[in-house]
Design a protein around this motif. Structure first.
Motif, PDB file in Angstrom:
ATOM      1  N   ASN A  56       0.834  -1.210   0.000  1.00  0.00           N
ATOM      2  CA  ASN A  56       0.000   0.000   0.000  1.00  0.00           C
ATOM      3  C   ASN A  56       0.870   1.262   0.000  1.00  0.00           C
ATOM      4  O   ASN A  56       1.832   1.390   0.750  1.00  0.00           O
ATOM      5  N   SER A  57       0.542   2.182  -0.869  1.00  0.00           N
ATOM      6  CA  SER A  57       1.069   3.538  -0.850  1.00  0.00           C
ATOM      7  C   SER A  57      -0.002   4.397  -1.513  1.00  0.00           C
ATOM      8  O   SER A  57      -1.186   3.986  -1.523  1.00  0.00           O
ATOM      9  N   GLY A  58       0.368   5.529  -2.045  1.00  0.00           N
ATOM     10  CA  GLY A  58      -0.651   6.347  -2.694  1.00  0.00           C
ATOM     11  C   GLY A  58      -0.054   7.639  -3.190  1.00  0.00           C
ATOM     12  O   GLY A  58       0.986   8.095  -2.698  1.00  0.00           O
ATOM     13  N   GLU A 100      -6.402  11.087  -3.225  1.00  0.00           N
ATOM     14  CA  GLU A 100      -5.509   9.925  -3.338  1.00  0.00           C
ATOM     15  C   GLU A 100      -5.857   9.002  -4.496  1.00  0.00           C
ATOM     16  O   GLU A 100      -6.949   8.443  -4.569  1.00  0.00           O
ATOM     17  N   GLN A 155      -4.898   5.520  -5.498  1.00  0.00           N
ATOM     18  CA  GLN A 155      -4.372   4.413  -4.693  1.00  0.00           C
ATOM     19  C   GLN A 155      -3.262   3.641  -5.401  1.00  0.00           C
ATOM     20  O   GLN A 155      -3.350   3.350  -6.600  1.00  0.00           O
ATOM     21  N   VAL A 156      -2.235   3.318  -4.643  1.00  0.00           N
ATOM     22  CA  VAL A 156      -1.172   2.405  -5.059  1.00  0.00           C
ATOM     23  C   VAL A 156      -1.266   1.198  -4.133  1.00  0.00           C
ATOM     24  O   VAL A 156      -1.259   1.346  -2.903  1.00  0.00           O
ATOM     25  N   GLN A 188       2.668   8.594  -0.348  1.00  0.00           N
ATOM     26  CA  GLN A 188       2.273   8.090   0.970  1.00  0.00           C
ATOM     27  C   GLN A 188       3.194   6.993   1.505  1.00  0.00           C
ATOM     28  O   GLN A 188       3.566   6.071   0.776  1.00  0.00           O
ATOM     29  N   HIS A 218       2.678   4.145   3.753  1.00  0.00           N
ATOM     30  CA  HIS A 218       1.631   3.350   4.403  1.00  0.00           C
ATOM     31  C   HIS A 218       2.263   2.131   5.081  1.00  0.00           C
ATOM     32  O   HIS A 218       1.609   1.125   5.349  1.00  0.00           O
TER      33      HIS A 218
END
Ligand code: MG
Length: 244
Positions: free
Chosen positions: A118-120, A128, A130-131, A228, A230
């Motif tokens: 997860n990142s973003g 955001e 989303q990643v 981000q 995360h």
């Protein structure tokens, strides 16, 4: 019949329970599930008029959100989230733009759902994209890779396997506000993942939120891009932007 009654009763009890509005599950959409499309192999280098935000060499265009030193790892022409070191943002603010960014989730698969790679990417520090590693990893559809988190699911699942580089090409149109801080025009976004259209000029509802309904809050015409942290070792490379 009795079973149906009990299920309905449970739903009603849940919906009216005191903390129901604080439950993040209320804004999760699990169906439909975006179909899977296998991307071709493409790499997009920066064109002559682009601002290169990251070429793999240094963090000169970046800062932390709290003025601390950037602790993300810099190696092999990529930067990688260092767990707990925090989000990073561009020093420069951007409004309407075309953005190219490449990202990679960890080859070693750990966790599932929202806890896998997860990142973003936060356009204007608020919205955001989303990643996430959604190669054979189910989560709520409006929270999977390529979603405008908890607002729009991607049109299809265009994810490459974990450990492989993939790209987002984004066209972002900034929101505009009236003097009384009401919204004059909403932000809009179009996104290609690995060359495949996954968001088609959708109208953003407001700031990305984990719990509750998104709302706009007035901000300036240009705001930094945020990446981000995360907690997962997601990497980024070849980031460039063209102001529109
Ligand atoms: Mg995220």
């Amino acid at each position: 019949m009795k079973k149906l009654f009990l299920i309905t009763l449970n739903i009603l009890l849940y919906a009216f329970s005191v903390n129901a509005q604080d439950d993040p599950r209320l804004t999760e959409v699990w169906n439909p599930v975006p179909g899977v499309v296998t991307p071709g192999k493409t790499v997009t280098d920066a064109p002559s008029d682009a601002i290169v935000l990251f070429n793999g060499k240094d963090f000169s265009k970046w800062e932390t959100v709290n003025d601390a030193e950037i602790k993300w790892k810099l190696e092999n022409n990529a930067m990688t989230v260092s767990d707990g070191s925090g989000d990073i943002r561009t020093k420069q603010g951007f409004g309407d733009c075309q953005l190219h960014i490449e990202w990679r989730t960890p080859a070693e698969v750990k966790g599932d759902g929202q806890s896998r790679g997860n990142s973003g990417i936060y356009c204007m520090s608020r919205y955001e994209l989303q990643v996430l590693d959604n190669f054979n990893n189910r989560t709520y559809s409006n929270g999977q890779a390529g979603s405008m988190y908890k607002q729009y699911m991607p049109l299809v699942n265009a994810c490459r396997p974990p450990g492989e580089w993939q790209s987002y090409d984004v066209i972002f149109i900034a929101p505009h506000f009236n003097a009384d801080s009401t919204v004059k025009s909403a932000a809009r976004i179009t996104v290609f993942q690995n060359g495949i259209l996954i968001q088609n000029n959708v109208s953003i509802w407001g700031n990305t939120v984990y719990i509750g309904i998104p709302k706009y809050e007035m901000h300036s015409d240009k705001e930094p891009l945020i990446l981000q942290d995360h907690g997962d070792a997601v990497s980024y490379r070849n980031i460039w932007i063209r102001e529109l």
